[in-house]
Design a protein around this motif. Sequence first.
Motif, PDB file in Angstrom:
ATOM      1  N   MET A 381       0.794  -1.154   0.254  1.00 14.07           N
ATOM      2  CA  MET A 381       0.063  -0.101   0.200  1.00 14.07           C
ATOM      3  C   MET A 381       0.842   1.819   0.666  1.00 14.07           C
ATOM      4  SD  MET A 381      -3.029  -1.293  -0.016  1.00 14.07           S
ATOM      5  CE  MET A 381      -3.792  -0.079   0.087  1.00 14.07           C
ATOM      6  N   THR A 382       1.265   1.766   1.166  1.00 14.81           N
ATOM      7  CA  THR A 382       2.563   2.816   1.207  1.00 14.81           C
ATOM      8  C   THR A 382       3.860   2.161   1.539  1.00 14.81           C
ATOM      9  OG1 THR A 382       2.274   2.714   3.540  1.00 14.81           O
ATOM     10  CG2 THR A 382       0.720   3.936   1.649  1.00 14.81           C
ATOM     11  N   MET A 383       5.239   3.436   1.252  1.00 17.92           N
ATOM     12  CA  MET A 383       6.350   3.004   1.734  1.00 17.92           C
ATOM     13  C   MET A 383       6.946   4.612   1.926  1.00 17.92           C
ATOM     14  SD  MET A 383       6.910   0.879  -2.229  1.00 17.92           S
ATOM     15  CE  MET A 383       6.451   2.348  -3.174  1.00 17.92           C
ATOM     16  N   THR A 384       7.711   3.781   2.960  1.00 18.83           N
ATOM     17  CA  THR A 384       8.416   4.145   3.335  1.00 18.83           C
ATOM     18  C   THR A 384      10.083   4.603   3.548  1.00 18.83           C
ATOM     19  OG1 THR A 384       7.022   4.776   5.172  1.00 18.83           O
ATOM     20  CG2 THR A 384       8.991   5.550   5.058  1.00 18.83           C
ATOM     21  N   ALA A 385      10.328   5.186   3.049  1.00 25.58           N
ATOM     22  CA  ALA A 385      12.099   5.081   2.356  1.00 25.58           C
ATOM     23  C   ALA A 385      12.988   5.214   4.101  1.00 25.58           C
ATOM     24  CB  ALA A 385      13.004   6.016   1.415  1.00 25.58           C
ATOM     25  N   ALA A 386      13.739   4.311   4.611  1.00 24.33           N
ATOM     26  CA  ALA A 386      14.522   4.813   5.540  1.00 24.33           C
ATOM     27  C   ALA A 386      15.220   5.921   5.760  1.00 24.33           C
ATOM     28  CB  ALA A 386      15.479   3.425   5.871  1.00 24.33           C
ATOM     29  N   GLY A 387      15.661   6.322   4.466  1.00 25.71           N
ATOM     30  CA  GLY A 387      16.856   7.327   5.216  1.00 25.71           C
ATOM     31  C   GLY A 387      15.571   9.117   4.954  1.00 25.71           C
TER      32      GLY A 387
END
Length: 388
Positions: A381-387
């Motif tokens: 669904m959603t993605m969050t880049a770690a940086g």
Amino acid sequence: MSRRAGLLAATLLFAASDAQAQQAFPQPLAEEPIPVVETLPERYPDSFVFVHDLHFKSIPDGRAALVDVSSPVSSVKGQIPVAQFGTLLPSTTGSEIYAGETFLSRLTRGERTDVVSIWDKATLAHKGEIVLPGGKRGMFVTLKNAMQFTNGEKWMLVFNFTPGSSVTVIDLEARTILGDIDLPGCMLTYPTGARGFTSLCADGTMMTVLLDEVGKAKSTTATRAVNDIDNDPWFMMPAMAGRTAWFVSFKGRLHGFDLSGDKPRDLGGFAMVPGDAAKGWRPGGWQVTSADAAGHVYVLMDPNGAAGSHKNGGTEVWVADTAKKAVARKITMQNHTLSIEVTAGAKPYLVASRPDGNLDVYDANSGTFLHTVAQAVNDPMTMTAAGK
């Protein structure tokens, strides 16, 4: 064939098979100690991305996978549960990952408990939880701004919906609830200033709440109506370029707000699509925007856009130069795409999630397709880049 001849033939066949097996596997496999616990780096590389799997086939069993998109091999580094229309919020400066979750005592019925679960970033081990009062945590298809940090990531804001809307303020260091703030007619949280947040309201305005030293509302202000709710409303997950939020409308207009001060500073906007985009190219998908370190905004676009198509996904990503207020380039997707995220750093990846759970990875600077990470999750669904 006699019984003796049959036994001899079977013995010879077994001996030949055993010889072939020894040739193929000349050394026995070494014993593997159980359990084996791997440790992740305390600071994740920029290529690590959290992929939130709502898990439509079993929503109480939602999860988030931690994926290294730099390679198609051994990409999935771990996974944590994010249950029941949960919300994921990894710390960018600290050592913890937070998940807003809801549980029922009999799985599908019974007493409801809302919590913020706390996980260790290095081991993905469960560290504890903060119980949320009132059974009112907002439950809907993943929206990142249902849970956000403020006050230098010392506090957390959890959006509630009953359908009355409010925000619960949490002190993460003390693991305590500081209180609730009512948001009549307004939705979600966009961190603003050193210690505050802005919400989008039903009348098209934006309401900003500044908090005092103990997490109570110190002041409340509202903008003029900036979101054309009836004719061209915004998607509610903006692309964040530093502290600037870029909202894209259903018809493809970008509008920016600098949220670094005590009030949103309107940066204006521009149309990515000529005309009113009644049909044709329009933004579409679940997470339709992202931004890179240079401030370019990436928008997932659908060539068959029309009224009601805003969740359909798209086939191109248009890269907007917000300084020049123009579309700088367009990237053709290898496959139909539902969500996009751009990683941090000077050489960012553009990650495109597909309906089948695969992730297509591109060089964000050039638009070149690099590889596919196969079956990272079920329903990305959603993605969050770690940086970021």
